[in-house]
Design an enzyme around this catalytic site. Structure first.
Site, PDB file in Angstrom:
ATOM      1  N   GLU A  64       0.813  -1.225   0.000  1.00 59.83           N
ATOM      2  CA  GLU A  64       0.000   0.000   0.000  1.00 59.83           C
ATOM      3  C   GLU A  64       0.841   1.268   0.000  1.00 59.83           C
ATOM      4  OE1 GLU A  64      -3.405  -1.823   2.861  1.00 59.83           O
ATOM      5  OE2 GLU A  64      -2.896   0.278   3.092  1.00 59.83           O
TER       6      GLU A  64
ATOM      7  N   CYS B 230       3.225   8.644   1.314  1.00 64.63           N
ATOM      8  CA  CYS B 230       3.555   7.760   2.429  1.00 64.63           C
ATOM      9  C   CYS B 230       3.924   6.404   1.827  1.00 64.63           C
ATOM     10  CB  CYS B 230       2.329   7.666   3.335  1.00 64.63           C
ATOM     11  SG  CYS B 230       2.496   6.511   4.681  1.00 64.63           S
TER      12      CYS B 230
ATOM     13  N   CYS C 104      -1.721  -2.331  14.704  1.00 59.41           N
ATOM     14  CA  CYS C 104      -1.373  -1.982  13.325  1.00 59.41           C
ATOM     15  C   CYS C 104      -1.802  -3.086  12.358  1.00 59.41           C
ATOM     16  CB  CYS C 104       0.141  -1.758  13.249  1.00 59.41           C
ATOM     17  SG  CYS C 104       0.757  -1.589  11.568  1.00 59.41           S
TER      18      CYS C 104
ATOM     19  N   CYS D 210      -2.118   2.640   7.096  1.00 58.94           N
ATOM     20  CA  CYS D 210      -1.501   1.733   6.131  1.00 58.94           C
ATOM     21  C   CYS D 210      -1.664   0.286   6.569  1.00 58.94           C
ATOM     22  CB  CYS D 210      -0.041   2.095   5.921  1.00 58.94           C
ATOM     23  SG  CYS D 210       0.122   3.064   4.426  1.00 58.94           S
TER      24      CYS D 210
HETATM   25  N1  SAH Z   1       7.297   0.657  11.122  1.00 63.96           N
HETATM   26  C1  SAH Z   1       7.512   2.053  11.230  1.00 63.96           C
HETATM   27  C2  SAH Z   1       6.928   2.838  10.070  1.00 63.96           C
HETATM   28  C3  SAH Z   1       5.605   2.390   9.545  1.00 63.96           C
HETATM   29  S1  SAH Z   1       4.235   2.579  10.641  1.00 63.96           S
HETATM   30  C4  SAH Z   1       6.995   2.573  12.545  1.00 63.96           C
HETATM   31  O1  SAH Z   1       6.326   1.829  13.258  1.00 63.96           O
HETATM   32  O2  SAH Z   1       7.304   3.719  12.862  1.00 63.96           O
HETATM   33  C5  SAH Z   1       3.987   4.348  10.562  1.00 63.96           C
HETATM   34  C6  SAH Z   1       3.241   4.924  11.754  1.00 63.96           C
HETATM   35  O3  SAH Z   1       1.869   4.511  11.734  1.00 63.96           O
HETATM   36  C7  SAH Z   1       3.816   4.497  13.082  1.00 63.96           C
HETATM   37  O4  SAH Z   1       3.965   5.614  13.947  1.00 63.96           O
HETATM   38  C8  SAH Z   1       2.755   3.547  13.577  1.00 63.96           C
HETATM   39  O5  SAH Z   1       2.813   3.379  14.960  1.00 63.96           O
HETATM   40  C9  SAH Z   1       1.492   4.196  13.059  1.00 63.96           C
HETATM   41  N2  SAH Z   1       0.309   3.344  13.082  1.00 63.96           N
HETATM   42  C10 SAH Z   1       0.196   2.042  12.782  1.00 63.96           C
HETATM   43  N3  SAH Z   1      -1.083   1.601  12.971  1.00 63.96           N
HETATM   44  C11 SAH Z   1      -1.788   2.665  13.402  1.00 63.96           C
HETATM   45  C12 SAH Z   1      -3.147   2.858  13.772  1.00 63.96           C
HETATM   46  N4  SAH Z   1      -4.033   1.863  13.748  1.00 63.96           N
HETATM   47  N5  SAH Z   1      -3.517   4.094  14.160  1.00 63.96           N
HETATM   48  C13 SAH Z   1      -2.622   5.121  14.174  1.00 63.96           C
HETATM   49  N6  SAH Z   1      -1.319   4.999  13.844  1.00 63.96           N
HETATM   50  C14 SAH Z   1      -0.908   3.782  13.472  1.00 63.96           C
HETATM   51 FE1  SF4 Z   2       4.632  -1.786  14.189  1.00 65.05          FE
HETATM   52 FE2  SF4 Z   2       5.339  -0.014  12.240  1.00 65.05          FE
HETATM   53 FE3  SF4 Z   2       5.477  -2.679  11.808  1.00 65.05          FE
HETATM   54 FE4  SF4 Z   2       3.085  -1.525  12.021  1.00 65.05          FE
HETATM   55  S1  SF4 Z   2       4.580  -1.157  10.437  1.00 65.05           S
HETATM   56  S2  SF4 Z   2       3.754  -3.488  12.990  1.00 65.05           S
HETATM   57  S3  SF4 Z   2       3.502   0.063  13.552  1.00 65.05           S
HETATM   58  S4  SF4 Z   2       6.669  -1.520  13.307  1.00 65.05           S
END
Ligand code: SAH
Ligand code: SF4
Length: 347
Positions: free
Chosen positions: A94, A108, A122, A338
């Protein structure tokens, strides 16, 4: 088994020069080729009308232009566009386009198919890890939206906040950053590119030595190890007592302010006591906190707090002199987080 095709966006300038010389072409044609791809956003070699027919044919036989293809697009009321893109072997990833108030756009991008970190809130974390994305697959997410926008808008920022943990795919992510930043590539300033990590300390340490003006965001979501172990399981490997000093060392080495992402989940990490704990953890650091109310994912218990609770948390941080911004959540009506489109459609 089908072999992975070679894509032009996998190539650095040097490699493109080698390719051109293998065709008996002058080196300057490498820059012209990359300009067609990154700046004029050509979708195929036949668009490169100033190249001789024979050269276009050789390119078509050797290499492909785009490593991603559109499978589904969704547009939210607030202008957010989310695309599910297919990769060469049929996996999907995505990417999202987020409008800003100035009429420019942020892309993004994803860095992996799935993610091994498994954060319970997530949607990507629930899918498990499939594979790393290649340089081309990262760059082509940006080019996909650049083509879609055409002359109707410019991409001013790129954030690695899509699917995956960028520092678990360090080399391809950094090569993609180079292609997106270089004058021969997409040409976007490093200051306008941000990498978001769940707290991968070796990645933070390596980045501090890169001498690049990239933005760094660390997804904190909790200010104590007990809670963070649950919310961001990578914390068991890289706990706060090691992560925060690593961030302080990054700020010291680069002279740059960094961002901590703090996603608010009702009844889990949104109390005023927790706001104070966060302020205490970050006291004295050259950083700012980006607060965001959770995006609800299907079948998950992590819900956004009421707006009053979000504002109260923000006010408490401000009172304790922490620089804080409340990030608006994009594309709620299309499940903008995402990993959510892919979860619904399947791969
Ligand atoms: N893995 C990295 C980058 C991708 S996730 C990280 O975790 O930083 C990007 C952002 O989206 C992160 O801050 C993550 O915590 C947030 N995120 C993931 N699922 C989410 C949700 N359901 N609601 C709000 N933010 C979310
Ligand atoms: Fe956690 Fe970022 Fe991976 Fe989602 S994408 S599982 S927020 S580390």
């Amino acid at each position: 088994m089908i072999e992975r095709p070679v894509f032009i966006t996998d190539f650095s300038l040097d490699k493109t020069e080698e390719l051109m010389s293998s065709f008996g072409e002058p080196a300057y044609r490498a820059k012209a080729l990359l300009a067609w791809v990154y700046q004029k956003r050509a979708a195929n070699f036949n668009d490169m009308t100033d190249f001789p027919r024979a050269l276009r044919d050789k390119l078509i036989q050797t290499i492909k232009v785009a490593s991603v293809e559109e499978i589904e697009v969704q547009k939210a009321k607030d202008g957010t566009v989310k695309a599910l893109l297919g990769l060469w072997e049929g996996r999907t990833v995505e990417t999202a386009l987020l409008p800003s108030s100035t009429g420019q756009y942020t892309v993004c991008v994803s860095s992996q198919v799935g993610c091994a970190t498994g954060c319970p809130f997530c949607a990507t974390g629930q899918q498990g890890f499939e594979r790393n994305l290649a340089v081309s697959e990262i760059c082509d997410q940006v080019l996909y939206f650049a083509r879609l926008l055409g002359d109707k808008g410019t991409i001013s920022n790129i954030v690695f906040m899509g699917m995956g943990e960028p520092f678990a795919n360090y080399l391809d992510v950094m090569s993609a950053v180079e292609h997106l930043n270089a004058p021969w590539g997409f040409g976007l300033g490093a200051r306008n590119i941000t990498i978001s990590t769940a707290g991968h300390i070796p990645g933070i340490e390596k980045l501090s030595k890169e001498k690049l003006q990239l933005g760094l965001a660390v997804s904190l979501h909790a200010a104590n190890n007990d809670l963070r172990n649950k919310l961001v399981p990578l914390n068991r490997k890289y706990p706060l007592d090691k992560l925060i000093p690593a961030c302080a060392a990054y700020i010291e080495a680069t002279g740059r302010r960094m961002t901590f992402e703090y996603c608010l989940f009702e009844g889990i990490n949104d109390s005023l006591v927790q706001a104070r704990e966060l302020a205490h953890l970050l006291r004295g650091m050259n950083c700012h906190v980006n607060l965001i109310a959770a995006n609800e994912t299907l079948g998950c218990d992590y819900k956004p707090p009421k707006p009053e609770a979000v504002l109260a948390f923000e006010e408490e941080l401000k009172r304790l002199r922490i620089t804080v911004t409340l990030r608006r959540s994009f594309g709620r009506d299309i499940k903008g987080g995402c990993g959510q489109l892919k979860s619904r459609i399947g791969s």
